[in-house]
Enzyme design. Structure first.
Site, PDB file in Angstrom:
ATOM      1  CE  LYS A 486      -0.199  -0.599   5.016  1.00 49.69           C
ATOM      2  NZ  LYS A 486      -0.649  -1.195   6.143  1.00 49.69           N
ATOM      3  CE1 TYR A 710      12.679  32.314   2.743  1.00 49.85           C
ATOM      4  CE2 TYR A 710      13.147  30.145   2.702  1.00 49.85           C
ATOM      5  CZ  TYR A 710      12.716  31.275   1.796  1.00 49.85           C
ATOM      6  OH  TYR A 710      12.069  31.276   0.811  1.00 49.85           O
TER       7      TYR A 710
HETATM    8  C1  LIG Z   1      -0.244  -2.001   6.685  1.00 53.63           C
HETATM    9  C2  LIG Z   1      -0.609  -3.325   7.207  1.00 53.63           C
HETATM   10  C3  LIG Z   1       0.142  -4.372   7.577  1.00 53.63           C
HETATM   11  C4  LIG Z   1       1.602  -4.421   7.562  1.00 53.63           C
HETATM   12  O1  LIG Z   1       2.154  -3.844   8.860  1.00 53.63           O
HETATM   13  P1  LIG Z   1       3.757  -3.665   9.065  1.00 53.63           P
HETATM   14  O2  LIG Z   1       3.729  -3.242  10.466  1.00 53.63           O
HETATM   15  O3  LIG Z   1       4.225  -2.843   8.211  1.00 53.63           O
HETATM   16  O4  LIG Z   1       4.197  -5.161   8.920  1.00 53.63           O
HETATM   17  C5  LIG Z   1      -0.379  -5.678   8.194  1.00 53.63           C
HETATM   18  N1  LIG Z   1      -1.764  -5.739   8.132  1.00 53.63           N
HETATM   19  C6  LIG Z   1      -2.547  -4.721   7.859  1.00 53.63           C
HETATM   20  C7  LIG Z   1      -4.256  -4.650   7.825  1.00 53.63           C
HETATM   21  C8  LIG Z   1      -1.986  -3.287   7.474  1.00 53.63           C
HETATM   22  O5  LIG Z   1      -2.951  -2.616   7.121  1.00 53.63           O
END
Ligand SMILES: *Cc1c(COP(=O)(O)O)cnc(C)c1O
Length: 817
Positions: A486, A710
């Site tokens: 994702k 800045y």
């Molecule tokens: C993002 C996600 C993961 C992965 O988590 P990590 O801590 O990056 O391993 C697993 N399950 C769900 C539902 C997620 O949204």
């Protein structure tokens, strides 16, 4: 070594190609396929598809009468071990070609670099062949040896081992007259009880060698060599001991070169090499020793040493303008590396549906006639199915008659090519750029590259695979994995990740929204894809692109059922999310009997899996909380299964969960951050995958007491050198890193930010790095030297946020072995 062969021959076939990797198939009728079993796969599984593509000769370890009947008209060679058979074939091949020198190279580090540097040095003096890239394994070595031809005088063959007993087999295949030991280190230690045992195994390569080459500066190696091989000729190098055959002294180091004096038989030879890295200088000392023995005249040719180029062992793939993909392999141009690169081009182009295009320069130093050489090149281009060729150089131009006129354009020089409108018309192609250094095809590469922004995120896809295998090893064998890609693969690029993971047969990919999933499907990803946060409005996209939604509420469930019914769909796979304590999305456990009962009545959807997410698996003091989540979840799945009447797959673990709670592996696991090289609990074995670098844009000398940036918030405390780097908060380099809150790495030294971080740039204090010049590389984070966790801590956040907020204007560059 004999191997038992039971041939089942249907007819005579002349075999000219040996194949071990089904993806590299070229000329089916002339191919002999070796079906090899390794830890990662079984070649026997590819027989069907190879047969369909026309292969008729197979070396196999088993042959059932059904198989023989099903694939008629084949020649089968049944052997006890396909690898052993391949090795025996290579040995016979080598014995047919008496070379002047067979050089066997082993050691813990530097094998490939030494081999490539020696190739650059020796190929003007001898017809030289070398093992391709790092083909140094039980399979790679015989394949290398099988590529020796009648005209070769010198063969440079690399041998690598990972467990006891392997070197004897490689020795049989190579039988090197000259044995080179590059270095001894702790790499590949796993398979061996001790360093001595590993050394002992490596030295087996030299059983029949007459001359040995090694460093006196590693006493363990030097002693073992003397003890074990008292009657062979010894050639040694050293940076300390003037009694070595070759004694090397460093006289001066600049930021890009090192001046050396090399002392051989009392004569001093001054030379300069374009490297500064200690490992490279060690490899140079090794090369000097071989050159002193084989081509001593080169010691007095400083240009040969100055012109060496560093070895990129990987093919770089990068997005170009107009939908093009660029593969840069512009450092060498010989027939052997050309066919490897063409193989890579063909696979890459067919995976992405792009048109394969080749930019090629004259091939130099082959020692063959143009007619002969370019006829072979033309044949290669045709058999690899290249669609369009841009050929640069007088020799290629003069050989135009050998090439397919409709698909080839000729240019006498690189400038002519750069001026051609044909070049700017290239689009949606996969372009391999392959040329001898003299042609400077890197100019063409730059022209075709997309962005000029100098800030680059390099992603090492081999490290991704390493991490994947690491987490696989923490789970039960063959445990199905869902890889979380994702947020554009946690900022590193979802498509490249997906391609790599698909190649390594992960079971599921997961993204947050349907658009991400659709894009992956459009680019040819076929693996199951899960959509974690779907909305009802995208139902039709889900169905049409086979994107499997997470379902977390009754409304969504009912809505999807309704849409599926209208679309006439049944048993569409969904994944039910249970809230076991995190209190984000999900059904309450108490809802599940009702959900199950509803689905029993609605065959439009089928629960492929049920899962929950751990809130605190990475917090050591919250073990009890995680245990409670797990118990709640498992009880909920039981209630669901009873109501549904079938058992969906169950999964609970994220990265931290895999590391700390493997007992809850259940039926699948969801791997996220670990894939990207960050262990949730700091456990070893995970490799960093990303490096963010930029360059020094401008340097200015300022007296003490000057205000920087800045708000005049940074004041120089001493006469200072202040550099500007093109990265700012709009790139994801947070303003919290202002005024010394973070240091970047320049020439191996830490340089703090000074003043406030601006939108597109920031300033760093480089006073302590006097050799720094405009254009030098700056490491923002990456590798072991500057872990991303340090940057995350300086921003008071977690690596997830750093990676996912790197702006899209930062170019992503992908590397693989
Ligand atoms: C993002 C996600 C993961 C992965 O988590 P990590 O801590 O990056 O391993 C697993 N399950 C769900 C539902 C997620 O949204």
């Amino acid at each position: 070594m004999a191997f038992a062969v039971t041939p089942h021959l249907s007819h005579d076939r002349a075999v000219s190609h040996i194949l071990t990797d089904s993806r590299s198939l070229l000329t089916p009728e002339e191919t002999l396929f070796f079906a090899i079993r390794t830890e990662s796969g079984d070649g026997h599984r590819y027989i069907e598809s190879l047969y369909e593509r026309g292969v008729r000769s197979f070396v196999v370890e088993q042959l059932s009468s059904e198989t023989e009947a099903k694939y008629s008209g084949c020649n089968w060679y049944v052997v006890t071990s396909s690898i052993t058979a391949l090795q025996a074939l290579a040995r016979t091949h080598r014995e047919r070609f008496p070379l002047l020198h067979t050089i066997g190279i082993t050691g813990s580090n530097g094998k490939t670099v030494v081999k490539e540097l020696l190739y650059q040095l020796l190929s003007p003096c001898f017809h030289t062949m070398r093992s391709p890239r790092s083909y140094n394994s039980q399979i790679g070595v015989p394949l290398s040896v099988l590529s020796i031809t009648a005209t070769d005088e010198v063969a440079l063959i690399e041998a690598g081992i990972s467990r006891p007993g392997e070197m004897a087999a490689l020795e049989e295949v190579i039988a090197p007259q000259l044995g080179v030991f590059t270095s001894l280190g702790s790499a590949h230690q796993e398979g061996f009880a001790s360093l001595e045992e590993k050394l002992d195994e490596k030295l087996r390569l030299f059983k029949r060698s007459t001359s040995l080459f090694y460093s006196l500066d590693t006493p363990l190696v030097a002693e073992a060599m003397r003890e074990r091989f008292p009657t062979k000729s010894h050639y040694t190098w050293s940076h300390q001991d003037p009694a070595a055959t070759v004694y090397v002294r460093t006289t001066e180091t600049t930021s890009t070169t090192t001046a050396l004096v090399c002392v051989v038989a009392g004569e001093e030879y001054p030379l300069t090499v374009p490297f500064t890295d200690a490992a490279y200088l060690e490899d140079i000392a090794c090369c000097l020793t071989l050159v002193a023995a084989l081509a001593p005249q080169l010691l007095a040719v400083p240009e040969a040493w100055r012109a060496l180029t560093s070895i990129s062992m990987r093919l770089e793939v990068k997005d170009g303008l107009q939908g093009n993909t660029l593969i840069d392999d512009a450092y060498s141009c010989d027939l052997q590396s050309l066919s490897i690169a063409l193989d890579f081009l063909r696979r890459r182009a067919s995976a992405t549906g792009a048109r394969p295009v080749l930019l090629l320069s004259d091939i130099e130093g082959s020692g063959r006639s143009d007619a002969d050489l370019y006829a072979e090149v033309a044949g290669l281009i045709q058999s690899y199915g290249v669609d369009e060729v841009f050929a640069v150089g007088e020799h290629l131009t003069a050989s135009a008659g050998l090439f397919d006129a409709a698909h080839t354009h000729f240019f006498a020089t690189t400038s002519e090519l750069l001026a051609s409108p044909l070049l700017s018309r290239l689009h949606d192609s996969c372009i391999l750029i392959k040329g001898a250094r003299r042609f400077a095809l890197d100019q063409v590469y730059r022209r075709l590259s997309s962005r000029e922004h100098q800030t680059v995120l390099d992603i090492d896809l081999s490290a991704v695979v390493h991490n994947l295998n690491h987490y696989r090893s923490l789970l039960p064998p063959e445990h199905p994995l869902i890889c979380m890609i994702k947020a554009d693969g946690y900022g590193t690029g979802a498509f490249e990740l997906a391609r790599t993971l698909q190649e390594h047969r992960v079971d599921y990919l997961a993204v947050a929204v349907a658009d991400e999933g659709r894009e992956l499907r459009d680019k040819g990803i076929r693996t199951h894809i899960m959509i974690m946060n779907p909305e009802l409005s995208v139902a039709d996209t889900l169905f049409s692109h086979r994107l499997e939604p997470e379902v977390y509420s009754m409304e969504l469930l009912e809505g999807l059922c309704e849409r599926a019914r209208i679309a006439g769909i049944t048993a569409f796979p969904i994944h039910l999310k249970v809230d076991s304590g995190m209190h984000r999305l999900g059904f309450a456990p108490a809802d599940l009997p009702a959900v199950g009962a509803y689905l029993r009545e609605h065959p439009e959807l089928r629960v492929s899996s049920v899962f929950s997410h751990l809130a605190a698996a990475d917090e050591p003091d919250k073990r009890d909380f995680t245990e409670r989540q797990a118990k709640t979840f498992i009880a909920a799945t039981e209630a669901l299964t009873a109501a549904l009447g079938y058992q969906p797959k169950r999964h609970l673990l994220n990265t931290a969960g895999i590391e700390r709670f493997p007992e809850y592996a259940l039926d699948m696991a969801r791997l996220g951050i670990g894939l990207y090289g960050v262990s949730a609990t700091g456990c070893p074995g995970v490799e960093p995958i990303a490096r963010l670098t930029t360059v020094l844009l401008q340097i200015r000398e300022l007296p003490a007491g000057e205000a920087i940036g800045y708000g005049c918030r940074g004041i120089t405390s001493r006469p200072s050198r202040i550099a500007v780097i093109p990265i700012g908060y709009a790139d994801g380099f947070s303003r919290r890193l202002s005024r010394g809150a973070y240091s970047v790495l320049l020439h191996g030294r830490l340089c703090p930010t000074i003043g406030n971080v601006c939108m597109d740039a920031c300033m760093i204090d480089i006073t302590d790095v006097p050799e720094a010049r405009v254009g030098d590389e700056v490491l923002i984070f990456g590798g072991e030297e500057r872990p991303i966790t340090v940057l995350a801590e300086a921003c008071d956040t977690i690596p997830y946020e750093i990676l996912t907020t790197l702006s899209t204007r930062i170019q992503r560059r992908y590397w693989r072995e």
